[in-house]
Design a protein around this motif. Structure first.
Motif, PDB file in Angstrom:
ATOM      1  N   TYR A 153     -29.364  27.622  -6.370  1.00 21.13           N
ATOM      2  CA  TYR A 153     -29.628  26.593  -5.367  1.00 21.13           C
ATOM      3  C   TYR A 153     -28.786  25.373  -5.737  1.00 21.13           C
ATOM      4  O   TYR A 153     -29.016  24.749  -6.776  1.00 21.13           O
ATOM      5  N   ALA A 209     -25.726  25.532  -1.147  1.00 22.77           N
ATOM      6  CA  ALA A 209     -25.764  26.942  -1.526  1.00 22.77           C
ATOM      7  C   ALA A 209     -27.200  27.264  -1.893  1.00 22.77           C
ATOM      8  O   ALA A 209     -27.870  26.467  -2.556  1.00 22.77           O
ATOM      9  N   GLU A 210     -27.670  28.410  -1.439  1.00 23.77           N
ATOM     10  CA  GLU A 210     -29.023  28.836  -1.797  1.00 23.77           C
ATOM     11  C   GLU A 210     -28.970  30.309  -2.182  1.00 23.77           C
ATOM     12  O   GLU A 210     -28.188  31.072  -1.626  1.00 23.77           O
ATOM     13  N   VAL A 245     -30.160  33.031  -1.400  1.00 28.68           N
ATOM     14  CA  VAL A 245     -30.779  33.909  -0.414  1.00 28.68           C
ATOM     15  C   VAL A 245     -29.772  35.004  -0.042  1.00 28.68           C
ATOM     16  O   VAL A 245     -28.629  34.985  -0.504  1.00 28.68           O
ATOM     17  N   THR A 275     -25.862  33.762   4.540  1.00 28.97           N
ATOM     18  CA  THR A 275     -25.574  32.383   4.944  1.00 28.97           C
ATOM     19  C   THR A 275     -26.397  31.989   6.166  1.00 28.97           C
ATOM     20  O   THR A 275     -26.877  30.858   6.275  1.00 28.97           O
ATOM     21  N   ILE A 317     -29.668  30.247   5.745  1.00 31.00           N
ATOM     22  CA  ILE A 317     -29.563  28.801   5.477  1.00 31.00           C
ATOM     23  C   ILE A 317     -29.264  28.055   6.781  1.00 31.00           C
ATOM     24  O   ILE A 317     -29.789  26.977   7.033  1.00 31.00           O
ATOM     25  N   ASP A 332     -23.249  28.277   1.723  1.00 32.81           N
ATOM     26  CA  ASP A 332     -22.923  29.537   1.060  1.00 32.81           C
ATOM     27  C   ASP A 332     -24.139  30.107   0.340  1.00 32.81           C
ATOM     28  O   ASP A 332     -25.138  29.414   0.125  1.00 32.81           O
ATOM     29  N   HIS A 333     -24.027  31.358  -0.034  1.00 28.10           N
ATOM     30  CA  HIS A 333     -25.106  31.990  -0.809  1.00 28.10           C
ATOM     31  C   HIS A 333     -24.540  32.813  -1.967  1.00 28.10           C
ATOM     32  O   HIS A 333     -25.184  33.757  -2.410  1.00 28.10           O
ATOM     33  N   PRO A 375     -25.606  33.538  -7.967  1.00 23.99           N
ATOM     34  CA  PRO A 375     -25.936  32.547  -6.942  1.00 23.99           C
ATOM     35  C   PRO A 375     -27.042  31.616  -7.443  1.00 23.99           C
ATOM     36  O   PRO A 375     -27.868  32.010  -8.268  1.00 23.99           O
ATOM     37  N   ASP A 426     -35.042  35.627   4.009  1.00 26.93           N
ATOM     38  CA  ASP A 426     -34.161  36.336   4.947  1.00 26.93           C
ATOM     39  C   ASP A 426     -34.978  37.136   5.951  1.00 26.93           C
ATOM     40  O   ASP A 426     -34.664  37.171   7.148  1.00 26.93           O
ATOM     41  N   ASP A 457     -20.111  30.983   3.825  1.00 28.44           N
ATOM     42  CA  ASP A 457     -20.170  32.309   3.191  1.00 28.44           C
ATOM     43  C   ASP A 457     -19.152  32.513   2.058  1.00 28.44           C
ATOM     44  O   ASP A 457     -18.878  33.639   1.683  1.00 28.44           O
TER      45      ASP A 457
END
Lengths: 308, 308
Positions: free
Chosen positions: B110, A113-114, A116, A119, A122, A96-97, B108, A162, A75
């Motif tokens: 990917y 990391a995405e 979205v 966290t 993911i 992380d996001h 943010p 999500d 996160d």
């Protein structure tokens, strides 16, 4: 003693705590000796979630390098949001996001990391990719993280991924997401036992943009005026933080979680950028931000661009 | 014109080119209008792979921002290794297997980095996660990337995941990995049509460590002496690069792909750190590095630490 700490950001929120616990669980299932830790006090919302799903509070650790040489960040990735001695340990993974900044390694690592909303969304993928079953308590914690970060799916940061993850997790956890989520947010928005100092640090993050440093604190409330009514006292504390951290801007955001608007108090020598950045009038150091609930998506990028 | 460019690093190697082609293919299958591009000339090894699997050369683009506003990076993340105007476009995805440094975003994204031997190994996972079938030609390109980066699985960067991915891809591509791989490496190690200027830039990467800048060029050879025999001329060219880029150190590595050793020529005002860093004697600006074949794992971290 564990070999690897799993940690969320300073002034931890529900995602930082619940994702640290859930990911440490997953890593333990995969044979790593990992322990979730926290860098600060828990807020009422997170305490509500931990109690609901009978999870233990992670241990508070200030200096991680005194106990481990390797850590996993969840996160967050920016070093100023992490453990104060993060430079003295090896970061072996990041989940992380958020945007990526102030992060650097000497060696390759697992960095996932995405874009979205949470966290934990993911993490659910990682449980599946590693073919580890999600137990009911971990599902409840990850669900709590998604409901918190997405403000019951109403934040602009919330993605279809999500929503789908929350649905799946609610089934495993055996709770009604909407009902449980509202109770959890309300517990978090109960500010009656909080001092103004608490409010300042409950969920505050520091950022850099160009040569400027700014901080954005955010508090969820049912009744925004309960907080804004004490603006004069808040400003005194904000000025102290600005002086101590040499900030150019401090934005204190109070978010109405029922109506999805925010009011912000802005101070600092760069406060003048706020009107242009948000196209809104600042009156008496205060600005109304209709429809703004996400620090990450609606506040930080706007301030970053205005300061750069 | 495409909406999104997919690009590997400057002085592209086989992984940068083949992963750009394969990932652009995957993104196109998922509905994105993506085009693989290249930032520099192709080496003989990559040309061999493209010809074998009947793939077109990606278009050479120097300034990406003149055509697109969004890009995807594969096989690198550090901005000084990317397009010269990378700061003028939005990086929406990164798929990489290197350390993370000099990388920052406002929003943010990917970002998928894994500590495996090759970007293509991660790409195979992404094909599977997105349930897109790998056609034979893309399998061949991804296999070529893995064989190249892992020096036929003999590099210390090679992981069991790379070996497993290569096996799977070789089956889809319908080739014998060992036999094809050796032919491909030999094509790359054929330096007969290369000028010294070519050798300098064939596979050269720039790095930062503390306040210092260094560059590491690497050339694969069957006969190391074919290159080292021209050391005097090489040094003249190296000094020109050092002056032009204001480098503190330039390390030119010639790797014997049959015996898995390297010889390096080191120049620059920080060349004195090499003896201590590698625990080896530098004689006539030249050092023997037994067992060293990986820039990423055996050279860059060692120099970074010595310079920091």
């Amino acid at each position: 003693m564990s070999n690897v700490f799993v940690l969320g950001h300073q002034n931890p929120d529900t995602d930082s705590i619940c994702s640290a616990i859930s990911y440490a669980y997953l890593k333990n299932q995969l044979g790593m000796d990992a322990e979730p830790i926290r860098l600060g006090d828990l807020n009422n919302e997170t305490l509500f979630a931990l109690e609901k799903f009978s999870a233990a509070e992670p241990r508070l650790v200030k200096r991680v390098s005194e106990e481990v040489s390797q850590v996993i960040l969840v996160d967050h990735n920016e070093r100023q949001q992490s453990a104060e001695d993060i430079g003295d340990v090896q970061v072996i993974e990041v989940i992380d996001h958020h945007r990526i900044a102030n992060f650097e390694t000497t060696d390759p690592l697992y960095f996932r990391a995405e874009p979205v909303g949470c966290t934990a969304t993911i993490l659910l993928k990682l449980f599946k990719e590693n073919e580890v079953e999600v137990p009911a308590d971990m599902a409840g914690l990850m669900l709590s993280a998604i409901l918190s970060d997405s403000l019951l799916f109403k934040s602009p940061t919330c993605t279809p991924q999500d929503v789908a993850a929350a649905k799946e997790l609610a089934e495993i956890a055996g709770v009604d997401a909407a009902e449980y989520g509202l109770a959890m947010l309300k517990a978090g928005a109960d500010l009656s036992n909080k001092t103004l100092e608490d409010l300042m640090s409950l969920d505050s993050k520091e950022f850099e943009a160009g040569d400027h440093r700014f901080e954005v604190a955010q508090v969820n409330a049912i009744d925004v005026n309960e907080v804004i009514g004490r603006q004069a006292e808040l400003e005194v504390l904000m000025e102290q933080v600005i002086a101590k951290k040499e900030l150019d801007l401090f934005t204190f955001v109070v978010t109405d979680i029922l109506n999805n608007d925010s009011v912000a108090i802005v101070l600092g020598k760069k406060a003048g950028i706020i009107e242009g950045a948000f196209k809104a009038s600042v009156v008496d150091n205060r600005v109304l931000l209709p429809g703004v609930v996400s620090r990450k998506k609606q506040i930080v990028p706007v301030i970053t661009e205005a300061l750069s």
